[in-house]
Design a protein around this motif. Structure first.
Motif, PDB file in Angstrom:
ATOM      1  N   THR A  96       0.863  -1.173   0.000  1.00 46.80           N
ATOM      2  CA  THR A  96       0.000   0.000   0.000  1.00 46.80           C
ATOM      3  C   THR A  96       0.903   1.229   0.000  1.00 46.80           C
ATOM      4  OG1 THR A  96      -1.921   1.064   1.034  1.00 46.80           O
ATOM      5  CG2 THR A  96      -0.228   0.215   2.516  1.00 46.80           C
ATOM      6  N   TRP A  97       0.393   2.356  -0.442  1.00 46.45           N
ATOM      7  CA  TRP A  97       1.223   3.555  -0.582  1.00 46.45           C
ATOM      8  C   TRP A  97       1.106   4.447   0.646  1.00 46.45           C
ATOM      9  CZ3 TRP A  97      -1.268   4.919  -5.916  1.00 46.45           C
ATOM     10  CH2 TRP A  97      -0.874   3.965  -6.860  1.00 46.45           C
ATOM     11  N   GLY A  98       2.267   5.008   1.030  1.00 45.51           N
ATOM     12  CA  GLY A  98       2.301   6.003   2.092  1.00 45.51           C
ATOM     13  C   GLY A  98       2.622   7.373   1.551  1.00 45.51           C
ATOM     14  N   ASN A  99       2.633   8.364   2.426  1.00 51.85           N
ATOM     15  CA  ASN A  99       2.923   9.728   1.989  1.00 51.85           C
ATOM     16  C   ASN A  99       4.327   9.863   1.408  1.00 51.85           C
ATOM     17  OD1 ASN A  99       3.219   9.171   4.909  1.00 51.85           O
ATOM     18  ND2 ASN A  99       4.201  11.179   5.014  1.00 51.85           N
ATOM     19  N   HIS A 100       5.286   9.055   1.894  1.00 50.05           N
ATOM     20  CA  HIS A 100       6.653   9.209   1.398  1.00 50.05           C
ATOM     21  C   HIS A 100       6.824   8.684  -0.031  1.00 50.05           C
ATOM     22  CE1 HIS A 100       9.008  10.905   4.773  1.00 50.05           C
ATOM     23  NE2 HIS A 100       7.950  10.492   5.464  1.00 50.05           N
ATOM     24  N   GLU A 101       6.099   7.647  -0.403  1.00 55.16           N
ATOM     25  CA  GLU A 101       6.106   7.250  -1.821  1.00 55.16           C
ATOM     26  C   GLU A 101       5.626   8.412  -2.688  1.00 55.16           C
ATOM     27  OE1 GLU A 101       6.208   3.249   0.060  1.00 55.16           O
ATOM     28  OE2 GLU A 101       4.853   4.935   0.398  1.00 55.16           O
ATOM     29  N   LEU A 102       4.629   9.138  -2.160  1.00 53.79           N
ATOM     30  CA  LEU A 102       4.005  10.206  -2.936  1.00 53.79           C
ATOM     31  C   LEU A 102       4.809  11.498  -2.910  1.00 53.79           C
ATOM     32  CD1 LEU A 102       0.299   9.508  -1.931  1.00 53.79           C
ATOM     33  CD2 LEU A 102       1.656   8.523  -3.785  1.00 53.79           C
ATOM     34  N   TYR A 103       5.791  11.609  -2.009  1.00 52.50           N
ATOM     35  CA  TYR A 103       6.749  12.705  -2.097  1.00 52.50           C
ATOM     36  C   TYR A 103       7.727  12.459  -3.248  1.00 52.50           C
ATOM     37  CZ  TYR A 103       5.299  13.801   2.734  1.00 52.50           C
ATOM     38  OH  TYR A 103       4.586  14.106   3.862  1.00 52.50           O
ATOM     39  N   ASN A 104       7.884  11.190  -3.607  1.00 52.30           N
ATOM     40  CA  ASN A 104       8.843  10.800  -4.643  1.00 52.30           C
ATOM     41  C   ASN A 104       8.233  10.610  -6.027  1.00 52.30           C
ATOM     42  OD1 ASN A 104      11.705  10.000  -3.406  1.00 52.30           O
ATOM     43  ND2 ASN A 104      10.155   9.423  -1.893  1.00 52.30           N
ATOM     44  N   PHE A 105       6.999  10.122  -6.072  1.00 52.25           N
ATOM     45  CA  PHE A 105       6.399   9.750  -7.359  1.00 52.25           C
ATOM     46  C   PHE A 105       4.922  10.156  -7.406  1.00 52.25           C
ATOM     47  CE2 PHE A 105       9.622   6.461  -6.440  1.00 52.25           C
ATOM     48  CZ  PHE A 105      10.459   6.646  -7.528  1.00 52.25           C
ATOM     49  N   ASN A 146      -6.330   2.703  -0.573  1.00 56.24           N
ATOM     50  CA  ASN A 146      -5.469   3.835  -0.922  1.00 56.24           C
ATOM     51  C   ASN A 146      -5.947   5.005  -0.085  1.00 56.24           C
ATOM     52  OD1 ASN A 146      -3.997   5.955  -1.904  1.00 56.24           O
ATOM     53  ND2 ASN A 146      -4.766   5.826  -4.007  1.00 56.24           N
ATOM     54  N   CYS A 147      -5.256   5.251   1.023  1.00 56.18           N
ATOM     55  CA  CYS A 147      -5.655   6.323   1.944  1.00 56.18           C
ATOM     56  C   CYS A 147      -5.300   7.709   1.425  1.00 56.18           C
ATOM     57  CB  CYS A 147      -5.001   6.105   3.304  1.00 56.18           C
ATOM     58  SG  CYS A 147      -5.571   4.622   4.159  1.00 56.18           S
ATOM     59  N   TYR A 148      -4.718   7.784   0.228  1.00 53.82           N
ATOM     60  CA  TYR A 148      -4.358   9.066  -0.392  1.00 53.82           C
ATOM     61  C   TYR A 148      -5.057   9.240  -1.738  1.00 53.82           C
ATOM     62  CZ  TYR A 148      -0.847   9.333   3.226  1.00 53.82           C
ATOM     63  OH  TYR A 148      -0.224   9.388   4.456  1.00 53.82           O
ATOM     64  N   GLU A 149      -6.168   8.530  -1.926  1.00 46.35           N
ATOM     65  CA  GLU A 149      -6.919   8.690  -3.171  1.00 46.35           C
ATOM     66  C   GLU A 149      -7.332  10.148  -3.350  1.00 46.35           C
ATOM     67  OE1 GLU A 149     -10.757   6.759  -5.492  1.00 46.35           O
ATOM     68  OE2 GLU A 149     -10.638   6.647  -3.302  1.00 46.35           O
ATOM     69  N   ILE A 150      -7.758  10.776  -2.265  1.00 46.28           N
ATOM     70  CA  ILE A 150      -8.034  12.215  -2.248  1.00 46.28           C
ATOM     71  C   ILE A 150      -7.008  12.850  -1.317  1.00 46.28           C
ATOM     72  CG2 ILE A 150      -9.691  13.993  -1.596  1.00 46.28           C
ATOM     73  CD1 ILE A 150     -11.921  11.990  -2.263  1.00 46.28           C
ATOM     74  N   SER A 151      -6.089  13.598  -1.881  1.00 42.60           N
ATOM     75  CA  SER A 151      -5.019  14.204  -1.077  1.00 42.60           C
ATOM     76  C   SER A 151      -4.316  15.263  -1.914  1.00 42.60           C
ATOM     77  CB  SER A 151      -4.006  13.143  -0.632  1.00 42.60           C
ATOM     78  OG  SER A 151      -3.232  12.701  -1.737  1.00 42.60           O
ATOM     79  N   MET A 152      -3.345  15.926  -1.306  1.00 48.02           N
ATOM     80  CA  MET A 152      -2.505  16.878  -2.013  1.00 48.02           C
ATOM     81  C   MET A 152      -1.147  16.266  -2.335  1.00 48.02           C
ATOM     82  SD  MET A 152      -3.409  20.436   0.005  1.00 48.02           S
ATOM     83  CE  MET A 152      -2.440  21.442  -1.144  1.00 48.02           C
ATOM     84  N   LEU A 153      -1.071  14.937  -2.276  1.00 45.79           N
ATOM     85  CA  LEU A 153       0.188  14.226  -2.503  1.00 45.79           C
ATOM     86  C   LEU A 153       0.071  13.283  -3.699  1.00 45.79           C
ATOM     87  CD1 LEU A 153       1.066  13.270   1.184  1.00 45.79           C
ATOM     88  CD2 LEU A 153       1.792  15.289  -0.103  1.00 45.79           C
ATOM     89  N   GLY A 154       1.048  13.361  -4.581  1.00 46.25           N
ATOM     90  CA  GLY A 154       1.112  12.440  -5.701  1.00 46.25           C
ATOM     91  C   GLY A 154       0.061  12.666  -6.768  1.00 46.25           C
ATOM     92  N   LEU A 155      -0.573  13.821  -6.749  1.00 49.05           N
ATOM     93  CA  LEU A 155      -1.616  14.155  -7.714  1.00 49.05           C
ATOM     94  C   LEU A 155      -1.313  15.510  -8.334  1.00 49.05           C
ATOM     95  CD1 LEU A 155      -4.652  13.133  -5.495  1.00 49.05           C
ATOM     96  CD2 LEU A 155      -3.838  11.874  -7.498  1.00 49.05           C
ATOM     97  N   THR A 156      -1.787  15.738  -9.531  1.00 52.64           N
ATOM     98  CA  THR A 156      -1.585  17.032 -10.172  1.00 52.64           C
ATOM     99  C   THR A 156      -2.478  18.080  -9.529  1.00 52.64           C
ATOM    100  OG1 THR A 156      -3.239  16.504 -11.857  1.00 52.64           O
ATOM    101  CG2 THR A 156      -0.938  15.969 -12.367  1.00 52.64           C
TER     102      THR A 156
END
Length: 325
Positions: A96-105, A146-156
């Motif tokens: 599963t993805w965390g916030n740190h994966e989404l800081y990178n990709f 996916n706890c970051y489906e709606i977030s300010m991380l990893g999204l345009t």
């Protein structure tokens, strides 16, 4: 809690490895030391032990690499390093993805990477989505959020999911930096940028997966990077719509046995009012022990988590027992 008889299946659990090829340093609040290089060694030890023991699979609860990699243009090399270690394990690894994966990709890129297990043939994933389910055993299903489906991380910035999250934080966090919870109280401290939420469609999917499990008399583990029960974590580390997820879990407590998360490096646990065991596993990157992982075992009438090093141990009854045949 050492296993005393042969389990029906077993699997490894690890959270918040946060590998980076950088010197150790303290966390943001200067309270806990993070050893970024040692975390890779701890992952190697976990994989070696799981392989020698012959466990069936591994659950990786997010934050496999650290956000510091972006500052050193090392996102790709760090990811390759941890994937190389995980590839030594002969069975499937479910991520599963965390916030740190989404800081990178970006999430769109992660969907095509080895960190999206919904692409595996044994996983059931709605087309185009980033959450999925699978069976470890015919009587044990895992639903991965996916706890970051709606977030300010990893999204345009122009995506609807980003804009929804931006509006929620703007409304609830008056600080100049939305990574700062100062002045927020209780569970309102969760309104920070390092958290996210699941969509209504993901909640609908979860209900369908759990109803199917009830119909099939399957025990269920739900996992996501971000905790959802306030008694198993610090208030700053809760999913933004944790109460909606909790409502679904407790409604289907006849099949839901556990909720697994990472994110809160101190770790925590509780059994909620419906009997669901919530475990927030400690951050491997902050472990001072020679080991930092857990191995879980499924028995006829119980489920056992055996922690090693800095990881705790737990035991809970199955919702549906497994026949001896």
């Amino acid at each position: 809690m050492n296993p005393k008889s042969d389990p029906f299946c077993s699997f490894g659990i690890i959270a918040d490895v946060q590998y980076a090829d950088v010197d150790e340093r303290y966390n943001f609040h200067k309270t806990r030391l993070r050893n970024y290089r040692k975390s890779l060694v701890l992952l190697e030890r976990a994989v070696s032990n799981w392989t020698s023991e012959g466990v069936d699979s591994v659950l990786q609860l997010g934050d496999l690499i650290d956000g510091l990699n972006t500052k050193h243009n090392a996102s790709e090399s760090a990811l390759a390093a941890v994937v190389d270690v995980l590839n030594i394990f002969p069975g499937p690894v479910y991520h599963t993805w965390g916030n740190h994966e989404l800081y990178n990709f970006k999430q769109e890129l992660l969907r095509t990477s080895e960190l999206f297990s919904g692409n595996l043939p044994q996983c059931a994933c709605p087309e185009g989505e980033t959450y999925y389910s699978f069976n470890i055993h015919r009587k044990l299903k895992v639903a991965v959020l996916n706890c970051y489906e709606i977030s300010m991380l990893g999204l345009t910035n122009d995506s609807s999911e980003y804009k929804i999250a931006e509006g929620i934080l703007s409304e609830n966090n008056p600080n100049q930096s939305w990574n700062n919870p100062d002045g927020l109280h209780g569970t309102n401290r969760r309104f920070v940028k390092l958290n996210g939420m699941v969509s209504d469609s993901q909640l609908k999917w979860l209900k369908e997966v759990l109803q199917q499990a009830v119909n099939r008399l399957e025990n269920v583990i739900v996992m996501g990077h971000v905790p959802v029960c306030e008694h198993s974590t610090g208030n700053m580390f809760l999913c933004l719509n944790h109460s909606e997820i909790m409502e679904v879990l407790t409604t289907y407590s006849s099949c839901v046995m556990c909720y697994f998360a990472g994110h809160f490096h101190e770790g925590g646990s509780c059994v909620d009012s419906s009997g669901i065991l919530h475990v927030t596993f400690p951050g491997t990157v902050e472990s001072s022990e020679p080991d930092a992982y857990a191995t879980a075992y499924l028995y006829r009438d119980r489920f056992v988590i055996h922690g090693k090093g800095s990881y705790p141990s737990f035991q809970t009854k199955l919702r549906y027992s497994i026949e001896d045949s």
